[in-house]
Scaffold this motif. Structure first.
Motif, PDB file in Angstrom:
ATOM      1  N   SER A 270      -3.460   2.897  -5.389  1.00 41.77           N
ATOM      2  CA  SER A 270      -4.827   3.279  -5.031  1.00 41.77           C
ATOM      3  C   SER A 270      -4.825   4.200  -3.824  1.00 41.77           C
ATOM      4  CB  SER A 270      -5.670   2.032  -4.744  1.00 41.77           C
ATOM      5  OG  SER A 270      -5.159   1.338  -3.634  1.00 41.77           O
ATOM      6  N   ARG A 271      -5.789   5.097  -3.799  1.00 41.07           N
ATOM      7  CA  ARG A 271      -5.887   6.089  -2.722  1.00 41.07           C
ATOM      8  C   ARG A 271      -6.848   5.582  -1.642  1.00 41.07           C
ATOM      9  NH1 ARG A 271      -5.371   9.030  -7.489  1.00 41.07           N
ATOM     10  NH2 ARG A 271      -7.593   9.098  -7.894  1.00 41.07           N
ATOM     11  N   GLN A 272      -6.336   4.697  -0.814  1.00 40.05           N
ATOM     12  CA  GLN A 272      -7.126   4.132   0.280  1.00 40.05           C
ATOM     13  C   GLN A 272      -6.707   4.790   1.596  1.00 40.05           C
ATOM     14  OE1 GLN A 272      -9.462   1.864  -0.330  1.00 40.05           O
ATOM     15  NE2 GLN A 272      -8.978   1.675  -2.487  1.00 40.05           N
ATOM     16  N   GLN A 273      -7.672   4.957   2.491  1.00 36.87           N
ATOM     17  CA  GLN A 273      -7.339   5.538   3.789  1.00 36.87           C
ATOM     18  C   GLN A 273      -6.388   4.637   4.573  1.00 36.87           C
ATOM     19  OE1 GLN A 273     -11.115   6.352   5.654  1.00 36.87           O
ATOM     20  NE2 GLN A 273     -11.359   8.301   4.599  1.00 36.87           N
ATOM     21  N   ASP A 274      -6.583   3.340   4.487  1.00 37.51           N
ATOM     22  CA  ASP A 274      -5.686   2.376   5.118  1.00 37.51           C
ATOM     23  C   ASP A 274      -5.366   1.305   4.091  1.00 37.51           C
ATOM     24  OD1 ASP A 274      -4.258   0.629   6.635  1.00 37.51           O
ATOM     25  OD2 ASP A 274      -5.760   0.349   8.194  1.00 37.51           O
ATOM     26  N   ILE A 275      -4.327   1.538   3.325  1.00 34.32           N
ATOM     27  CA  ILE A 275      -4.028   0.663   2.191  1.00 34.32           C
ATOM     28  C   ILE A 275      -3.654  -0.743   2.636  1.00 34.32           C
ATOM     29  CG2 ILE A 275      -1.569   1.276   2.001  1.00 34.32           C
ATOM     30  CD1 ILE A 275      -2.003   1.252  -1.072  1.00 34.32           C
ATOM     31  N   LEU A 276      -3.080  -0.873   3.828  1.00 37.49           N
ATOM     32  CA  LEU A 276      -2.677  -2.202   4.303  1.00 37.49           C
ATOM     33  C   LEU A 276      -3.885  -3.102   4.514  1.00 37.49           C
ATOM     34  CD1 LEU A 276       0.198  -1.465   6.849  1.00 37.49           C
ATOM     35  CD2 LEU A 276       0.383  -2.424   4.573  1.00 37.49           C
ATOM     36  N   SER A 277      -4.856  -2.620   5.282  1.00 38.67           N
ATOM     37  CA  SER A 277      -6.021  -3.451   5.571  1.00 38.67           C
ATOM     38  C   SER A 277      -6.931  -3.573   4.351  1.00 38.67           C
ATOM     39  CB  SER A 277      -6.809  -2.872   6.749  1.00 38.67           C
ATOM     40  OG  SER A 277      -7.255  -1.562   6.456  1.00 38.67           O
ATOM     41  N   ALA A 278      -6.981  -2.537   3.508  1.00 36.76           N
ATOM     42  CA  ALA A 278      -7.887  -2.557   2.360  1.00 36.76           C
ATOM     43  C   ALA A 278      -7.365  -3.434   1.226  1.00 36.76           C
ATOM     44  CB  ALA A 278      -8.115  -1.131   1.847  1.00 36.76           C
ATOM     45  N   CYS A 279      -6.049  -3.403   1.003  1.00 35.75           N
ATOM     46  CA  CYS A 279      -5.495  -4.039  -0.200  1.00 35.75           C
ATOM     47  C   CYS A 279      -4.480  -5.144   0.079  1.00 35.75           C
ATOM     48  CB  CYS A 279      -4.843  -2.980  -1.086  1.00 35.75           C
ATOM     49  SG  CYS A 279      -5.962  -1.670  -1.606  1.00 35.75           S
ATOM     50  N   GLY A 280      -4.123  -5.349   1.339  1.00 32.34           N
ATOM     51  CA  GLY A 280      -3.092  -6.334   1.657  1.00 32.34           C
ATOM     52  C   GLY A 280      -3.432  -7.732   1.176  1.00 32.34           C
ATOM     53  N   SER A 281      -4.684  -8.152   1.366  1.00 30.13           N
ATOM     54  CA  SER A 281      -5.071  -9.508   0.962  1.00 30.13           C
ATOM     55  C   SER A 281      -5.018  -9.666  -0.561  1.00 30.13           C
ATOM     56  CB  SER A 281      -6.479  -9.832   1.467  1.00 30.13           C
ATOM     57  OG  SER A 281      -7.428  -8.922   0.940  1.00 30.13           O
ATOM     58  N   VAL A 282      -5.310  -8.581  -1.302  1.00 25.62           N
ATOM     59  CA  VAL A 282      -5.237  -8.626  -2.768  1.00 25.62           C
ATOM     60  C   VAL A 282      -3.793  -8.828  -3.215  1.00 25.62           C
ATOM     61  CG1 VAL A 282      -5.609  -7.300  -4.888  1.00 25.62           C
ATOM     62  CG2 VAL A 282      -7.290  -7.184  -3.040  1.00 25.62           C
ATOM     63  N   VAL A 283      -2.877  -8.072  -2.599  1.00 20.53           N
ATOM     64  CA  VAL A 283      -1.458  -8.196  -2.945  1.00 20.53           C
ATOM     65  C   VAL A 283      -0.958  -9.604  -2.619  1.00 20.53           C
ATOM     66  CG1 VAL A 283       0.873  -7.332  -2.474  1.00 20.53           C
ATOM     67  CG2 VAL A 283      -1.028  -5.728  -2.647  1.00 20.53           C
ATOM     68  N   LEU A 334       7.842  -3.579  -5.440  1.00 22.16           N
ATOM     69  CA  LEU A 334       6.746  -3.400  -4.483  1.00 22.16           C
ATOM     70  C   LEU A 334       6.376  -4.699  -3.774  1.00 22.16           C
ATOM     71  CD1 LEU A 334       4.584  -1.013  -6.647  1.00 22.16           C
ATOM     72  CD2 LEU A 334       5.420  -0.483  -4.349  1.00 22.16           C
ATOM     73  N   THR A 335       6.522  -5.826  -4.450  1.00 23.52           N
ATOM     74  CA  THR A 335       6.223  -7.104  -3.809  1.00 23.52           C
ATOM     75  C   THR A 335       7.106  -7.301  -2.585  1.00 23.52           C
ATOM     76  OG1 THR A 335       5.627  -8.060  -5.954  1.00 23.52           O
ATOM     77  CG2 THR A 335       6.087  -9.604  -4.167  1.00 23.52           C
ATOM     78  N   VAL A 336       8.387  -6.964  -2.725  1.00 23.08           N
ATOM     79  CA  VAL A 336       9.312  -7.090  -1.588  1.00 23.08           C
ATOM     80  C   VAL A 336       8.964  -6.066  -0.505  1.00 23.08           C
ATOM     81  CG1 VAL A 336      11.718  -7.169  -0.892  1.00 23.08           C
ATOM     82  CG2 VAL A 336      11.088  -7.858  -3.205  1.00 23.08           C
ATOM     83  N   VAL A 337       8.634  -4.841  -0.919  1.00 21.16           N
ATOM     84  CA  VAL A 337       8.265  -3.802   0.054  1.00 21.16           C
ATOM     85  C   VAL A 337       7.017  -4.216   0.825  1.00 21.16           C
ATOM     86  CG1 VAL A 337       7.495  -1.414   0.318  1.00 21.16           C
ATOM     87  CG2 VAL A 337       9.343  -1.949  -1.282  1.00 21.16           C
ATOM     88  N   TRP A 338       6.015  -4.768   0.122  1.00 27.28           N
ATOM     89  CA  TRP A 338       4.795  -5.226   0.793  1.00 27.28           C
ATOM     90  C   TRP A 338       5.110  -6.325   1.810  1.00 27.28           C
ATOM     91  CZ3 TRP A 338      -0.308  -4.026   1.251  1.00 27.28           C
ATOM     92  CH2 TRP A 338      -0.809  -3.006   0.438  1.00 27.28           C
ATOM     93  N   THR A 339       6.068  -7.179   1.496  1.00 30.85           N
ATOM     94  CA  THR A 339       6.447  -8.232   2.446  1.00 30.85           C
ATOM     95  C   THR A 339       7.027  -7.619   3.704  1.00 30.85           C
ATOM     96  OG1 THR A 339       6.950  -9.636   0.541  1.00 30.85           O
ATOM     97  CG2 THR A 339       7.715 -10.404   2.681  1.00 30.85           C
ATOM     98  N   PHE A 340       7.713  -6.499   3.562  1.00 32.39           N
ATOM     99  CA  PHE A 340       8.273  -5.795   4.713  1.00 32.39           C
ATOM    100  C   PHE A 340       7.181  -5.184   5.576  1.00 32.39           C
ATOM    101  CE2 PHE A 340      12.532  -6.409   3.678  1.00 32.39           C
ATOM    102  CZ  PHE A 340      13.376  -5.686   4.524  1.00 32.39           C
ATOM    103  N   MET A 341       6.089  -4.718   4.946  1.00 32.38           N
ATOM    104  CA  MET A 341       5.131  -3.920   5.724  1.00 32.38           C
ATOM    105  C   MET A 341       3.815  -4.637   6.025  1.00 32.38           C
ATOM    106  SD  MET A 341       3.844  -1.066   2.955  1.00 32.38           S
ATOM    107  CE  MET A 341       2.616  -1.427   1.697  1.00 32.38           C
ATOM    108  N   TYR A 342       3.580  -5.789   5.425  1.00 33.73           N
ATOM    109  CA  TYR A 342       2.306  -6.480   5.631  1.00 33.73           C
ATOM    110  C   TYR A 342       2.570  -7.833   6.291  1.00 33.73           C
ATOM    111  CZ  TYR A 342      -2.378  -8.286   4.519  1.00 33.73           C
ATOM    112  OH  TYR A 342      -3.650  -8.804   4.598  1.00 33.73           O
ATOM    113  N   ASP A 343       2.086  -7.990   7.512  1.00 33.04           N
ATOM    114  CA  ASP A 343       2.408  -9.167   8.328  1.00 33.04           C
ATOM    115  C   ASP A 343       2.021 -10.481   7.656  1.00 33.04           C
ATOM    116  OD1 ASP A 343       3.484  -7.596  10.290  1.00 33.04           O
ATOM    117  OD2 ASP A 343       1.668  -7.539  11.525  1.00 33.04           O
ATOM    118  N   ALA A 344       0.846 -10.513   7.027  1.00 34.12           N
ATOM    119  CA  ALA A 344       0.393 -11.762   6.409  1.00 34.12           C
ATOM    120  C   ALA A 344       1.347 -12.210   5.303  1.00 34.12           C
ATOM    121  CB  ALA A 344      -1.024 -11.584   5.854  1.00 34.12           C
ATOM    122  N   MET A 345       1.895 -11.253   4.565  1.00 33.58           N
ATOM    123  CA  MET A 345       2.837 -11.611   3.505  1.00 33.58           C
ATOM    124  C   MET A 345       4.173 -12.069   4.072  1.00 33.58           C
ATOM    125  SD  MET A 345       2.419  -9.153   0.170  1.00 33.58           S
ATOM    126  CE  MET A 345       3.740  -9.975  -0.710  1.00 33.58           C
TER     127      MET A 345
END
Length: 623
Positions: A270-283, A334-345
Motif C-alpha cells: 500500500s502507498r501510505q505516507q507512513d506505512i509503519l504507523s498506518a499499517c503496523g497494527s494490521v500486520v 515480509l513478516t520477518v522484515v516487519w518484525t525487524f522494523m516495527y517495535d510492537a511486532m
C-alpha cells in the motif's frame, strides 16, 4: 441539488418518468407496503416482483447519491447556500435506510419479506451507507439484521456476490467495508462445512484487497486502512471457526495462515505516507493469526511453513483457490522484515525471532533457504524502499556468521544456484536504484557477502552469469572488481597449498573468460567506448592483475601457454589501442565539456591498456 429534488435525478434505466419524479423515500414506502401485502397473501411471484421494485428504487437512490458526491468532488466547490448536493443526497440516503430498517424491525414483518429483501438489498444498502450522517450506522444495522435473521449460507453467497461488483477506489471503499464486516459476522454463524464456505468467501475478500492496493494512492490512505482492518475481521472470524471446532481442522488453519500471509504482502504494497504507523497494527494482527495457525519464525524465515500449507491444500484439487495466495511467499519473508522494523511486532515476538535466526545461521541449508526467501521482497517494485531497506538489514544479519562460508565448501550447492542467482539480481536492483546512498552501500555489502558464501567451485559461475545478465556498465565494473578479489584469494590459497597445475588453473581460466566477455563482446566488434569505459577498465585491471600474478613468485610464467598469451595480446589488447587513441584524438580537438568528460573517462583506460600490453609482450619474449 436540493433535498426534495434528489430523487428526480435520472435513473440508470433511463430518463425520469412521472413516477420517478416522486421523492425516493415516498416511492420506497409505497413499494415496501406492496411487498408486505404480497408476502401476507403468500403469492411468491408477487412478493418477488415487489422486492425487485424495492431494489430498483434503493439502487436508483444510491446511484443518485454517488453521482452527487462525485460531481461535488470533481467541481471542488460549494454552492454557497449551506446545502450542498452531497449533503442533500446524504439526508435522502439516511431517510431511505431508515425506512428499510423500520420495515424490517416491525413485529408484523414476516420471514418471506425479510428473505426477499435479503436477496436484493445488501449491495445497495451498503452503497447508501457510504454517505455521511447516520447512514453508516443504519446500513450496518440493516446488514446485521439480514445476517442474524436469514440463512448464513444464503447470506454468504449474497454478500460475496455484492463484493464481486466493480469497485471504484476510494468512492466505494466505505460500502465494501460494510459488506466485509457483515461477511465476517456470517462466517461466525456457519455451523458446518466450514472449509467449503471459507473457500467461497476468501476469493471475494482478496479481490477487494487487491483492487484497493492497486488503485488507492497516498491521498486516500485512510480508505485503504479501513478495508485492511475489515479484512482482519474476516481473519478473526476464521480463527473463531478454528477454535470452535472440536478437532482443530488443519486445512482451515492452513487457509487462515495463507490468508494472513497474502494480506501482509498486500498491506506492505500500500502507498501510505507512513506505512509503519498506518499499517503496523494490521500486520501485527495477521501475525497473531499466523501464530494461532502453527506458523513459526523458523518456518517463515525458510519459507517451509508457506510451502507445507500450500502443498496440503493442493492435494485436494484447490488449484484455482490457491491462485488467490500468490503472494504467500512474499508474506512469509515480509513478516520477518516487519518484525525487524516495527517495535510492537518485535516486542510481541520476544526471543523467538532471535532463536530462529541462530538456528538458521548454524545450518548451511537453512541459511540459503532464508537468504533466497528475501528475493521476493527485494526484486519486486511493489514494496516501498523502507521495507526493502529493512530487508537488506535482515540479509546482512543472516550472512553475518563467518563459519557458514567454511561449511558451504562441503555441501552440494547445485540445487541453490538458480535461486541464489535470482536473489543476487534482486540485491543488484536495490544497489542500483535505491534513493539513499546508505541503502545502496548496504546492498553492496550484502551482495559481496552472499557471493563470498557461494562455494568456491561455483563462485565464478555465479559471477559470470551476473556479468552476462548485467544491463549496466557500472554494475558490470563492480562485478569484475569482485572477480579480481576472488582471483587474489584463490591465487594466495594456491600458493599456500603449493599447488601445481599444468596450464591455467580454474580460477585464472574463469577470470580470463570474464575479461573476454568485455574486451571481445559475444555479439562481435570492439567494446563500446566511451559509454562502457567503466567495465572496460575493470576488465583490463583484472587482466593486468592476472599478468602480474604470473610474473611473481615460484609460479612465475606458469599460468599462460603461448597460444593463450598470443590471443590476449593480438585479439584483445592490440585492436583496442587504435580505438582508444582515435577517440582521444578526436575529443582533444573539441573544447566542450562533454569532450573533457570523455577524455577523463578514457585516460585511465589508456594507462591500464598500455600496461597490459607491456606485461603481455614481456611474457611473450620469455615463451
Amino acid at each position: 441539488m436540493a433535498a426534495g429534488d434528489a430523487s428526480a435525478a435520472t435513473t440508470s434505466d433511463g430518463p425520469a418518468t412521472s413516477c420517478s419524479a416522486t421523492p425516493y423515500p415516498d416511492r420506497l414506502r409505497e413499494a415496501l407496503d406492496v411487498l408486505s401485502q404480497a408476502c401476507e397473501s403468500g403469492v411468491s411471484d408477487a412478493s418477488e416482483a415487489a422486492s425487485f421494485t424495492v431494489s430498483e428504487i434503493v439502487a436508483a437512490a444510491a446511484a443518485a447519491a454517488a453521482a452527487a458526491t462525485s460531481a461535488e468532488a470533481d467541481d471542488g466547490r460549494d454552492d454557497g447556500d449551506g446545502d450542498t448536493a452531497p449533503a442533500a443526497a446524504a439526508r435522502v440516503s439516511e431517510e431511505m435506510l431508515r425506512e428499510v430498517h423500520e420495515f424490517l424491525s416491525r413485529p408484523s414483518s414476516n420471514q418471506m419479506a425479510i428473505d426477499a429483501l435479503s436477496l436484493v438489498l445488501p449491495k445497495h444498502v451498503a452503497k447508501l451507507g457510504a454517505q455521511t450522517g447516520g447512514c453508516w450506522d443504519l446500513a450496518a444495522a440493516i446488514l446485521k439484521f439480514f445476517v442474524t435473521n436469514c440463512s448464513p449460507r444464503d447470506m454468504l453467497s449474497i454478500l460475496c456476490e455484492a463484493l464481486d461488483a466493480p469497485m471504484e477506489v476510494p468512492n466505494d471503499s466505505s460500502s465494501f467495508v460494510l459488506l466485509l464486516n457483515a461477511l465476517a459476522k456470517v462466517l461466525t454463524l456457519i455451523q458446518r462445512r466450514h472449509v467449503e464456505q471459507v473457500k467461497v468467501a476468501l476469493p471475494a475478500v482478496l479481490k477487494v484487497m487487491c483492487t484497493t492496493v492497486s488503485e488507492c494512492d497516498e491521498e486516500h490512505g485512510n480508505a485503504a486502512v479501513d478495508l485492511f482492518n475489515a479484512a482482519v475481521e474476516i481473519g478473526n472470524a476464521i480463527q473463531e471457526m478454528c477454535k470452535a471446532m472440536v478437532d482443530k481442522n488443519k486445512d482451515l488453519c492452513s487457509i487462515l495462515g495463507l490468508y494472513s500471509l497474502q494480506n501482509i504482502a498486500l498491506v506492505s504494497q500500500s502507498r501510505q505516507q507512513d506505512i509503519l504507523s498506518a499499517c503496523g497494527s494490521v500486520v501485527l494482527q495477521h501475525f497473531r493469526f499466523l501464530k494461532s495457525s502453527g506458523f513459526t519464525y523458523l518456518g517463515l524465515l525458510t519459507g517451509i511453513d508457506a510451502t507445507v500449507a500450500t502443498d496440503k491444500l493442493s492435494k485436494e484439487d484447490n488449484a484455482e483457490f490457491l491462485e488467490w495466495f500468490s503472494f504467500a511467499m512474499d508474506g512469509a519473508a515480509l513478516t520477518v522484515v516487519w518484525t525487524f522494523m516495527y517495535d510492537a511486532m518485535s516486542k510481541y515476538a520476544g526471543e523467538e525471532l532471535e532463536l530462529a535466526l541462530k538456528e538458521v545461521q548454524g545450518n548451511c541449508m537453512k541459511t540459503w533457504e532464508a537468504i533466497n526467501m528475501l528475493k521476493y521482497v527485494l526484486s519486486s517494485i511493489r514494496y516501498p524502499w523502507i521495507i526493502k531497506s529493512h530487508g537488506i538489514n535482515l540479509l546482512l544479519c543472516l550472512t553475518g556468521e563467518n563459519h557458514v562460508q567454511e561449511i558451504n565448501n562441503h555441501v552440494d550447492f547445485t540445487f541453490y544456484v538458480p535461486r541464489t542467482f535470482a536473489t543476487l539480481k534482486a540485491i543488484e536492483s536495490v544497489m542500483m536504484a535505491a534513493p539513499e546512498a546508505l541503502m545502496r552501500k548496504k546492498a553492496f555489502a550484502a551482495l559481496k557477502k552472499v557471493i563470498s558464501m557461494v562455494p568456491s567451485s561455483q563462485r565464478f559461475d555465479i559471477l559470470q552469469a551476473l556479468v552476462n545478465n548485467s544491463m549496466s556498465p557500472s554494475l558490470t565494473a563492480i562485478l569484475l572488481d569482485l572477480a579480481r578479489d576472488e582471483v587474489l584469494r584463490e591465487s594466495r590459497q594456491a600458493e599456500n597449498n603449493c599447488a601445481e597445475s599444468d596450464g591455467l588453473p580454474p580460477w585464472a581460466s574463469h577470470a580470463l573468460e570474464l575479461v573476454e566477455l568485455i574486451l571481445r563482446p559475444p555479439q562481435g566488434g570492439p567494446p563500446c567506448l566511451p559509454d562502457h569505459s567503466e567495465q572496460v577498465i575493470s576488465a583490463l585491471n583484472l587482466l593486468r592483475f592476472i599478468l602480474i600474478i604470473d610474473s611473481r613468485g615460484p609460479r612465475s610464467g606458469k599460468l599462460f601457454q603461448k597460444e593463450t598469451l598470443h590471443k590476449v595480446h593480438s585479439e584483445w589488447l592490440i585492436p583496442l589501442r587504435p580505438i582508444v587513441s582515435g577517440i582521444q584524438s578526436e575529443n582533444e580537438r573539441d573544447d566542450s565539456e562533454l569532450a573533457n568528460q570523455i577524455l577523463c573517462s578514457l585516460n585511465p583506460v589508456q594507462l591500464v591498456l598500455y600496461r597490459c600490453i607491456e606485461l603481455a609482450e614481456e611474457k611473450m619474449k620469455c615463451c
